[in-house]
Design a protein around this motif. Structure first.
Motif, PDB file in Angstrom:
ATOM      1  N   TYR A 167       0.828  -1.200   0.000  1.00  0.00           N
ATOM      2  CA  TYR A 167       0.000   0.000   0.000  1.00  0.00           C
ATOM      3  C   TYR A 167       0.871   1.262   0.000  1.00  0.00           C
ATOM      4  CZ  TYR A 167      -3.245   3.592   1.577  1.00  0.00           C
ATOM      5  OH  TYR A 167      -3.973   4.747   1.680  1.00  0.00           O
ATOM      6  N   CYS A 168       1.875   1.291   0.848  1.00  0.00           N
ATOM      7  CA  CYS A 168       2.756   2.467   0.918  1.00  0.00           C
ATOM      8  C   CYS A 168       3.511   2.656  -0.392  1.00  0.00           C
ATOM      9  CB  CYS A 168       3.736   2.333   2.078  1.00  0.00           C
ATOM     10  SG  CYS A 168       2.936   2.521   3.677  1.00  0.00           S
ATOM     11  N   ASN A 169       3.990   1.558  -0.987  1.00  0.00           N
ATOM     12  CA  ASN A 169       4.694   1.656  -2.273  1.00  0.00           C
ATOM     13  C   ASN A 169       3.770   2.188  -3.353  1.00  0.00           C
ATOM     14  OD1 ASN A 169       7.075   0.722  -1.190  1.00  0.00           O
ATOM     15  ND2 ASN A 169       6.684  -1.415  -1.758  1.00  0.00           N
ATOM     16  N   MET A 170       2.531   1.702  -3.398  1.00  0.00           N
ATOM     17  CA  MET A 170       1.547   2.156  -4.371  1.00  0.00           C
ATOM     18  C   MET A 170       1.253   3.646  -4.167  1.00  0.00           C
ATOM     19  SD  MET A 170      -2.310   0.735  -4.990  1.00  0.00           S
ATOM     20  CE  MET A 170      -2.846   1.325  -3.393  1.00  0.00           C
ATOM     21  N   LYS A 171       1.082   4.043  -2.931  1.00  0.00           N
ATOM     22  CA  LYS A 171       0.786   5.437  -2.611  1.00  0.00           C
ATOM     23  C   LYS A 171       1.955   6.340  -3.030  1.00  0.00           C
ATOM     24  CE  LYS A 171      -1.254   7.993   1.181  1.00  0.00           C
ATOM     25  NZ  LYS A 171      -1.607   8.007   2.577  1.00  0.00           N
ATOM     26  N   ASN A 172       3.181   5.885  -2.794  1.00  0.00           N
ATOM     27  CA  ASN A 172       4.372   6.667  -3.184  1.00  0.00           C
ATOM     28  C   ASN A 172       4.480   6.786  -4.695  1.00  0.00           C
ATOM     29  OD1 ASN A 172       5.140   7.200  -0.565  1.00  0.00           O
ATOM     30  ND2 ASN A 172       6.479   5.416  -0.434  1.00  0.00           N
ATOM     31  N   LYS A 173       4.146   5.717  -5.424  1.00  0.00           N
ATOM     32  CA  LYS A 173       4.186   5.766  -6.892  1.00  0.00           C
ATOM     33  C   LYS A 173       3.177   6.777  -7.416  1.00  0.00           C
ATOM     34  CE  LYS A 173       5.838   1.098  -7.719  1.00  0.00           C
ATOM     35  NZ  LYS A 173       5.503  -0.261  -8.183  1.00  0.00           N
ATOM     36  N   LYS A 174       1.972   6.773  -6.843  1.00  0.00           N
ATOM     37  CA  LYS A 174       0.964   7.751  -7.254  1.00  0.00           C
ATOM     38  C   LYS A 174       1.419   9.175  -6.985  1.00  0.00           C
ATOM     39  CE  LYS A 174      -3.212   4.940  -6.808  1.00  0.00           C
ATOM     40  NZ  LYS A 174      -4.467   4.759  -6.074  1.00  0.00           N
ATOM     41  N   LYS A 175       2.053   9.375  -5.853  1.00  0.00           N
ATOM     42  CA  LYS A 175       2.558  10.696  -5.488  1.00  0.00           C
ATOM     43  C   LYS A 175       3.638  11.139  -6.472  1.00  0.00           C
ATOM     44  CE  LYS A 175       4.651  13.184  -1.674  1.00  0.00           C
ATOM     45  NZ  LYS A 175       5.311  13.062  -0.366  1.00  0.00           N
ATOM     46  N   ASP A 176       4.551  10.220  -6.825  1.00  0.00           N
ATOM     47  CA  ASP A 176       5.606  10.528  -7.782  1.00  0.00           C
ATOM     48  C   ASP A 176       5.030  10.899  -9.150  1.00  0.00           C
ATOM     49  OD1 ASP A 176       7.546  10.065  -5.900  1.00  0.00           O
ATOM     50  OD2 ASP A 176       8.039   8.033  -6.603  1.00  0.00           O
ATOM     51  N   LEU A 177       3.993  10.161  -9.586  1.00  0.00           N
ATOM     52  CA  LEU A 177       3.371  10.455 -10.862  1.00  0.00           C
ATOM     53  C   LEU A 177       2.738  11.846 -10.864  1.00  0.00           C
ATOM     54  CD1 LEU A 177       1.667   7.054 -11.793  1.00  0.00           C
ATOM     55  CD2 LEU A 177       3.531   8.198 -13.014  1.00  0.00           C
ATOM     56  N   LYS A 178       2.079  12.200  -9.754  1.00  0.00           N
ATOM     57  CA  LYS A 178       1.456  13.516  -9.641  1.00  0.00           C
ATOM     58  C   LYS A 178       2.509  14.616  -9.720  1.00  0.00           C
ATOM     59  CE  LYS A 178      -2.860  13.434  -7.113  1.00  0.00           C
ATOM     60  NZ  LYS A 178      -3.509  13.679  -5.841  1.00  0.00           N
ATOM     61  N   GLU A 179       3.624  14.412  -9.036  1.00  0.00           N
ATOM     62  CA  GLU A 179       4.675  15.435  -8.992  1.00  0.00           C
ATOM     63  C   GLU A 179       5.332  15.615 -10.367  1.00  0.00           C
ATOM     64  OE1 GLU A 179       7.300  14.249  -5.837  1.00  0.00           O
ATOM     65  OE2 GLU A 179       5.874  14.864  -4.294  1.00  0.00           O
ATOM     66  N   ARG A 180       5.413  14.562 -11.157  1.00  0.00           N
ATOM     67  CA  ARG A 180       6.019  14.628 -12.501  1.00  0.00           C
ATOM     68  C   ARG A 180       5.139  15.394 -13.479  1.00  0.00           C
ATOM     69  NH1 ARG A 180       8.148   8.469 -13.219  1.00  0.00           N
ATOM     70  NH2 ARG A 180       9.488   8.486 -11.405  1.00  0.00           N
TER      71      ARG A 180
END
Length: 181
Positions: A167-180
């Motif tokens: 869950y944390c890894n998925m949440k971090n990936k979503k956050k990274d995508l948003k920031e890009r």
């Protein structure tokens, strides 16, 4: 409810040498589909103590009859299981704690847990220290949840930890995508 509960602890290893008079406080949490209250049988003080974090004004009408049934069940159980004649139940009085009021309508269960940890048959500062603040109650709620999840005896601990990591890894990936973007 308490008429149907099987509280036969006599076959439990930890209860084999138990004498209820050695335990000064017996806790009976009670839930009425909306709210938890705690009924404590205080052997030493010879009191039946009702701990209610909402301090219901209709205690005498609504909660006391139920509390009397719970206490009667407890007395009958203690008499049959532990047969200690030193307790004079007829001398016991009723006590209703009126100094604690929860700040919301959902934290009564947390108050019950806190009372079981800190109630000594009298009002003390550990029971009220900043417990009017929702953020501190929520912090206690989170700590309790983590204690349960991380306990070595929890058979689901490893599975939950793996799911939490995913869950944390998925949440971090979503956050990274948003920031890009």
């Amino acid at each position: 409810y308490y008429d149907k509960v099987d509280l036969d602890i006599t076959n439990k290893e930890w209860a084999k040498n138990l004498s209820f008079t050695e335990c000064n406080l017996w806790f009976f949490p009670y839930y009425d589909n909306k709210h938890y209250i705690m009924i404590c049988v205080n052997i030493k003080a010879e009191r039946f103590e009702v701990l209610d974090s909402l301090r219901h004004k209709d205690f005498e009408k609504i909660y006391k009859p139920m509390a009397v049934r719970v206490v009667q069940y407890a007395i009958n159980y203690m008499k049959t299981q532990f047969a200690d004649k030193t307790v004079r139940w007829e001398r016991f009085t009723w006590f209703n704690l009126e100094k604690v009021t929860q700040p919301d309508q959902i934290s009564c269960g947390m108050y019950i847990i806190r009372w079981m940890r800190h109630w000594e048959g009298k009002y003390n500062s550990a029971l009220t220290k900043d417990w009017k603040r929702i953020d501190l109650i929520n912090e206690e709620r989170e700590c309790l949840m983590l204690d349960i999840i991380l306990d070595e005896e929890n058979l689901e601990r490893e599975r939950i930890m793996k799911e939490a990591t995913k869950y944390c890894n998925m949440k971090n990936k979503k956050k990274d995508l948003k920031e890009r973007r």
